[in-house]
Scaffold this active site. Structure first.
Site, PDB file in Angstrom:
ATOM      1  N   SER A 133       0.836  -1.202   0.000  1.00 19.54           N
ATOM      2  CA  SER A 133       0.000   0.000   0.000  1.00 19.54           C
ATOM      3  C   SER A 133       0.879   1.264   0.000  1.00 19.54           C
ATOM      4  O   SER A 133       1.654   1.449  -0.944  1.00 19.54           O
ATOM      5  CB  SER A 133      -0.953  -0.057   1.200  1.00 19.54           C
ATOM      6  OG  SER A 133      -1.983   0.881   1.065  1.00 19.54           O
ATOM      7  N   ASP A 168     -10.013  -5.682  -3.278  1.00 26.85           N
ATOM      8  CA  ASP A 168      -9.400  -4.664  -2.408  1.00 26.85           C
ATOM      9  C   ASP A 168     -10.314  -3.448  -2.305  1.00 26.85           C
ATOM     10  O   ASP A 168     -10.665  -2.836  -3.317  1.00 26.85           O
ATOM     11  CB  ASP A 168      -8.047  -4.276  -3.016  1.00 26.85           C
ATOM     12  CG  ASP A 168      -7.212  -3.407  -2.101  1.00 26.85           C
ATOM     13  OD1 ASP A 168      -7.773  -2.521  -1.430  1.00 26.85           O
ATOM     14  OD2 ASP A 168      -5.987  -3.611  -2.078  1.00 26.85           O
ATOM     15  N   HIS A 214      -7.391  -6.011   0.932  1.00 26.22           N
ATOM     16  CA  HIS A 214      -6.205  -5.195   1.228  1.00 26.22           C
ATOM     17  C   HIS A 214      -5.446  -5.699   2.459  1.00 26.22           C
ATOM     18  O   HIS A 214      -4.482  -5.084   2.875  1.00 26.22           O
ATOM     19  CB  HIS A 214      -6.650  -3.750   1.462  1.00 26.22           C
ATOM     20  CG  HIS A 214      -5.586  -2.718   1.269  1.00 26.22           C
ATOM     21  ND1 HIS A 214      -4.971  -2.482   0.060  1.00 26.22           N
ATOM     22  CD2 HIS A 214      -4.999  -1.851   2.134  1.00 26.22           C
ATOM     23  CE1 HIS A 214      -4.073  -1.512   0.188  1.00 26.22           C
ATOM     24  NE2 HIS A 214      -4.060  -1.117   1.438  1.00 26.22           N
TER      25      HIS A 214
END
Lengths: 277, 277
Positions: free
Chosen positions: A145, A221, A254
């Site tokens: 991320s 995600d 995620h």
């Protein structure tokens, strides 16, 4: 540097160190996994950059990467995600300030004094690791991320410094998404031209070294559409002839369950670059 | 039962469910890992019992067991460690009350109404799993610390109900150590004779089924000398002719880094019992 955690793990040691960072002007923790091979030889290092809200703990407790590092004989280093402490500027919200350093060097107040995670990751931390631990100068870099953004931009900005780079669910175009716009406005100011030096999709257009990019992205995600948008990097890489392996995985989100599922393939990818001929 | 988490993981799904437990008289969470094979067939189940202070989250986020469950085609079920909620009795300290159910049926006030983790783990939870998920009735059981005590006692008290049992760093003789003495005094009362029914070292002396016990124990475990004392079980098992494989590991402590390092071997051990001829 002072060792504050030391735990046997897959035949090696999962350690955490604390040190005074000159670059950041504060006390920092970082995690080091030393595989069993480190008792006998200097080993290459895979740096892992974590995402928003994380510390040095998330990756080492949740990813399960130590198993693969032990198999391949690779040291794992996982730093914190920002400068820390009461003397360090902070902000409300999880996406600015402490826990959200974005792996850049800030130029604006009140951030410029401490928020220099780029220099910390590129220079100070590897120097410390290579001087004090059984680490060679062979380096790879990865992250998740915000940390995927960090890994990609740092590799692209430093040709020759990393033998391989990969990312999970990275922010690939921070200048075009709200997480990046908020952070860059605060850390770098209103001049958007200055932002381009910290955006993988911009950097890939003229990267002097065509280091292949490996990216895994979950299609389930929750941040995919609004914050991550890997197709922006894919288009720029294609236009520039920069090799990119973007792997989309149906259903994955995620979380660290996604990272855990594929971190073995990333460690193997880096091992080939780090330990190959 | 309501699914409250659903995350892709190693080709399968790491889920968390919430339900109203009749046995415990409260709302409970439990975690289920469904490996990819569960889409096509009913699979055996390995129950994992966690230790003091844990919830259903610790094992699923830290042990890395999903990889091995996917390899072997085994469902993992990880319940919480006690009844929960404002209406449920609690106590100061981490070793009594919520988070410290000790996998027994309490007889004393204020615990007797809700603290019936034994019945919950042995009866209510498997019935729920086998009725609502693609689970067969082939069961194995394992756990850590207080959960290792739970796994050992539950397997020893229920011949034929589990095909295999193992434990990490278990409390093997709760009637002889302070964690157990505190909890058993509260839950079971002052009559120490009643405690023996919940002590693996006592139960192994007359277990009707000689189910082999697999135990991994770190020699660097901070609770080894005062709370765990596996040699007490070893001596009793030897005297009774009950098979026990007690493996001592230099350097390893009480943490999930230890569990992660050896959980693959435990899942393989259970897979042989669950999926063998």
């Amino acid at each position: 540097m002072e060792r504050i955690e030391h735990r046997a793990c897959f035949g090696g040691w999962q350690d955490v160190y604390r040190h005074e960072s000159k670059v950041l002007g504060c006390t920092m923790n970082f995690a080091v996994y030393l595989p069993p091979q480190a008792e006998k030889e200097r080993l290459p290092v895979l740096y892992w950059l974590s995402g928003l809200t994380c510390t040095e703990q998330n990756f080492i407790t949740k990813a399960g990467a130590q198993r693969y590092a032990a198999e391949h004989g690779i040291i794992l280093v996982a730093p914190d995600t920002s400068p820390r402490g009461d003397a360090v500027a902070d902000a409300e919200g999880y996406d600015l300030g402490q826990g959200a350093g974005f792996y850049l060097n800030a130029t604006q107040e009140p951030w410029a004094r401490h928020y220099r995670m780029y220099d910390y990751i590129v220079e100070e931390l590897p120097a410390l690791i290579e001087a004090n631990l059984p680490a060679s100068a062979a380096r790879a870099i990865s992250g998740h991320s915000m940390g995927g953004h960090g890994a990609l931009t740092i590799a692209l900005k430093n040709p020759g410094r990393y033998r391989s780079v990969s990312a999970f669910s990275p922010i690939v175009a921070p200048t075009q998404v709200s997480w990046g716009e908020k952070a860059f406005t605060a850390y770098l100011g209103e001049d958007r031209a200055s932002w381009k030096a910290w955006d993988a999709t911009e950097l890939v257009k003229s990267a002097p070294e065509k280091l292949p990019l490996l990216i895994d992205q979950g299609e389930g995600d929750e941040f995919l559409v609004n914050q991550l948008r890997p197709q922006l990097l894919q288009a720029a890489a294609e236009a520039a002839g920069h090799p990119l392996d973007l792997r989309l995985h149906p259903g994955y989100d995620h979380s660290y369950y996604f990272i855990a599922s594929f971190i073995g393939e990333h460690v193997a990818h880096h091992a080939r670059a780090l330990r190959g001929a």
